[in-house]
Scaffold this motif. Structure first.
Motif, PDB file in Angstrom:
ATOM      1  N   PHE A 166       0.809  -1.222   0.000  1.00 36.24           N
ATOM      2  CA  PHE A 166       0.000   0.000   0.000  1.00 36.24           C
ATOM      3  C   PHE A 166       0.844   1.275   0.000  1.00 36.24           C
ATOM      4  O   PHE A 166       0.315   2.379  -0.070  1.00 36.24           O
ATOM      5  CB  PHE A 166      -0.939  -0.012   1.208  1.00 36.24           C
ATOM      6  CG  PHE A 166      -1.860  -1.197   1.223  1.00 36.24           C
ATOM      7  CD1 PHE A 166      -2.921  -1.286   0.337  1.00 36.24           C
ATOM      8  CD2 PHE A 166      -1.663  -2.247   2.117  1.00 36.24           C
ATOM      9  CE1 PHE A 166      -3.780  -2.382   0.340  1.00 36.24           C
ATOM     10  CE2 PHE A 166      -2.499  -3.353   2.133  1.00 36.24           C
ATOM     11  CZ  PHE A 166      -3.564  -3.419   1.233  1.00 36.24           C
ATOM     12  N   HIS A 167       2.181   1.091   0.129  1.00 38.50           N
ATOM     13  CA  HIS A 167       3.132   2.199  -0.024  1.00 38.50           C
ATOM     14  C   HIS A 167       2.880   3.369   0.934  1.00 38.50           C
ATOM     15  O   HIS A 167       2.964   4.529   0.541  1.00 38.50           O
ATOM     16  CB  HIS A 167       3.119   2.704  -1.472  1.00 38.50           C
ATOM     17  CG  HIS A 167       3.342   1.631  -2.490  1.00 38.50           C
ATOM     18  ND1 HIS A 167       4.563   1.018  -2.655  1.00 38.50           N
ATOM     19  CD2 HIS A 167       2.492   1.053  -3.373  1.00 38.50           C
ATOM     20  CE1 HIS A 167       4.464   0.107  -3.619  1.00 38.50           C
ATOM     21  NE2 HIS A 167       3.214   0.093  -4.059  1.00 38.50           N
ATOM     22  N   PHE A 168       2.564   3.055   2.207  1.00 39.43           N
ATOM     23  CA  PHE A 168       2.428   4.133   3.176  1.00 39.43           C
ATOM     24  C   PHE A 168       3.777   4.408   3.838  1.00 39.43           C
ATOM     25  O   PHE A 168       4.655   3.546   3.893  1.00 39.43           O
ATOM     26  CB  PHE A 168       1.354   3.820   4.221  1.00 39.43           C
ATOM     27  CG  PHE A 168       1.574   2.532   4.981  1.00 39.43           C
ATOM     28  CD1 PHE A 168       2.423   2.485   6.079  1.00 39.43           C
ATOM     29  CD2 PHE A 168       0.905   1.366   4.598  1.00 39.43           C
ATOM     30  CE1 PHE A 168       2.607   1.309   6.792  1.00 39.43           C
ATOM     31  CE2 PHE A 168       1.091   0.175   5.299  1.00 39.43           C
ATOM     32  CZ  PHE A 168       1.950   0.152   6.397  1.00 39.43           C
ATOM     33  N   GLU A 169       3.949   5.625   4.325  1.00 38.81           N
ATOM     34  CA  GLU A 169       5.213   6.048   4.909  1.00 38.81           C
ATOM     35  C   GLU A 169       5.381   5.539   6.339  1.00 38.81           C
ATOM     36  O   GLU A 169       4.398   5.452   7.089  1.00 38.81           O
ATOM     37  CB  GLU A 169       5.311   7.571   4.902  1.00 38.81           C
ATOM     38  CG  GLU A 169       5.389   8.198   3.519  1.00 38.81           C
ATOM     39  CD  GLU A 169       6.684   7.834   2.797  1.00 38.81           C
ATOM     40  OE1 GLU A 169       7.708   7.651   3.492  1.00 38.81           O
ATOM     41  OE2 GLU A 169       6.655   7.716   1.555  1.00 38.81           O
ATOM     42  N   THR A 170       6.615   5.225   6.701  1.00 43.94           N
ATOM     43  CA  THR A 170       6.914   4.837   8.078  1.00 43.94           C
ATOM     44  C   THR A 170       6.964   6.091   8.944  1.00 43.94           C
ATOM     45  O   THR A 170       7.578   7.079   8.546  1.00 43.94           O
ATOM     46  CB  THR A 170       8.287   4.128   8.156  1.00 43.94           C
ATOM     47  OG1 THR A 170       8.302   3.013   7.275  1.00 43.94           O
ATOM     48  CG2 THR A 170       8.577   3.667   9.574  1.00 43.94           C
ATOM     49  N   PRO A 171       6.302   6.083  10.113  1.00 41.77           N
ATOM     50  CA  PRO A 171       6.396   7.246  11.015  1.00 41.77           C
ATOM     51  C   PRO A 171       7.852   7.615  11.257  1.00 41.77           C
ATOM     52  O   PRO A 171       8.705   6.739  11.444  1.00 41.77           O
ATOM     53  CB  PRO A 171       5.710   6.749  12.296  1.00 41.77           C
ATOM     54  CG  PRO A 171       4.732   5.727  11.793  1.00 41.77           C
ATOM     55  CD  PRO A 171       5.439   5.037  10.657  1.00 41.77           C
ATOM     56  N   THR A 172       8.153   8.903  11.261  1.00 42.77           N
ATOM     57  CA  THR A 172       9.538   9.389  11.345  1.00 42.77           C
ATOM     58  C   THR A 172      10.314   8.815  12.519  1.00 42.77           C
ATOM     59  O   THR A 172      11.433   8.306  12.356  1.00 42.77           O
ATOM     60  CB  THR A 172       9.556  10.927  11.438  1.00 42.77           C
ATOM     61  OG1 THR A 172       8.855  11.474  10.321  1.00 42.77           O
ATOM     62  CG2 THR A 172      10.992  11.443  11.438  1.00 42.77           C
ATOM     63  N   GLU A 173       9.748   8.873  13.710  1.00 40.00           N
ATOM     64  CA  GLU A 173      10.450   8.382  14.896  1.00 40.00           C
ATOM     65  C   GLU A 173      10.666   6.875  14.835  1.00 40.00           C
ATOM     66  O   GLU A 173      11.689   6.360  15.289  1.00 40.00           O
ATOM     67  CB  GLU A 173       9.668   8.757  16.165  1.00 40.00           C
ATOM     68  CG  GLU A 173       9.615  10.240  16.442  1.00 40.00           C
ATOM     69  CD  GLU A 173      11.005  10.842  16.555  1.00 40.00           C
ATOM     70  OE1 GLU A 173      11.871  10.224  17.225  1.00 40.00           O
ATOM     71  OE2 GLU A 173      11.244  11.923  15.991  1.00 40.00           O
TER      72      GLU A 173
END
Length: 237
Positions: free
Chosen positions: A111-118
């Motif tokens: 689904f190509h969602f971004e990993t949370p920054t932290e």
């Protein structure tokens, strides 16, 4: 509750199928090693273990099917199993589903969602996975070794009265032995306890993906054979 009788209950599976189950991990391992060592097929071998390629996809499929199958049958047989075996199968099935989702980064690569920054800062691959967190120290092979050793112990204690309902079928011994062996090779190479030519370090490390597939398949087979065994016991009582 379901009691173990002295009579021997088979899995009601043809002998040839049982033999195939025994030799399958050996054939799979040898074929993969040939693929990644032979210069003519090396690129194909590495393609097999790449992200979202056949080995990873099949690992996910066997893990998720095994987890759902185990959860369903645990619920179905809840009236016949004591709390101990029931809890064990429930927990085992639950973790199979968790590991299956970890295998596909909880759907991130689909689904190509971004990993949370932290979270990305703590993850060695910048994914949403737990097993790649820095706290794991990059030693996932230890978890694979523990799984294999657990399987071997389950095989050895299969006939013990208190273990019989959750013990591992003897025909899965070859799967567990290969998982442990490959895991130890991976661990010892990573710790520098054994010296491997630089030409083959990448090949050795790539076998971890194959081992994960062996874990996925053997987990499914463990649940499939054991629940088949338990249902046969129910019919005889």
């Amino acid at each position: 509750m379901l009691s173990i009788s002295k009579s021997v209950v088979s899995y009601n599976i043809p002998k040839k199928v049982l033999q195939i189950i025994i030799i399958t991990p050996i054939i799979m391992t040898l074929c993969f090693l040939i693929f990644i060592i032979n210069p003519a097929t090396k690129s194909f071998g590495f393609w097999l273990v790449s992200e979202n390629r056949p080995i990873e996809i099949f690992t996910f499929i066997f893990l998720i099917i095994g987890g759902l199958f185990g959860a369903y049958n645990s619920f179905k047989l809840r009236k016949y199993l004591e709390s101990g075996p029931l809890i064990f199968y429930g927990i085992f099935s639950f973790f199979l589903i968790i590991v299956a989702m970890e295998e596909i980064a909880w759907g991130q690569w689909f689904f190509h969602f971004e990993t949370p920054t932290e979270w990305a800062k703590m993850n060695r691959q910048g994914e949403t996975t737990l097993h790649n967190l820095e706290i794991m120290g990059g030693h996932n092979e230890i978890l694979r070794i523990i799984f294999g050793l657990g399987g071997i112990i389950g095989v050895v204690l299969r006939n013990h009265p208190k273990i019989k309902k959750i013990g591992a079928p003897k025909i899965l011994a070859s799967w567990f032995l290969i998982i442990v062996f490959m895991g130890f090779i991976d661990f010892m190479e990573g710790e520098g306890w054994i010296q491997i030519s630089d030409n083959y370090v990448h090949e050795i490390r790539s076998t971890s993906e194959l081992v994960e597939l062996l874990i996925g398949i053997s987990s499914f087979l463990y649940l499939f054979l054991n629940f088949r065994y338990l249902k046969q016991l129910i019919k005889t009582q």
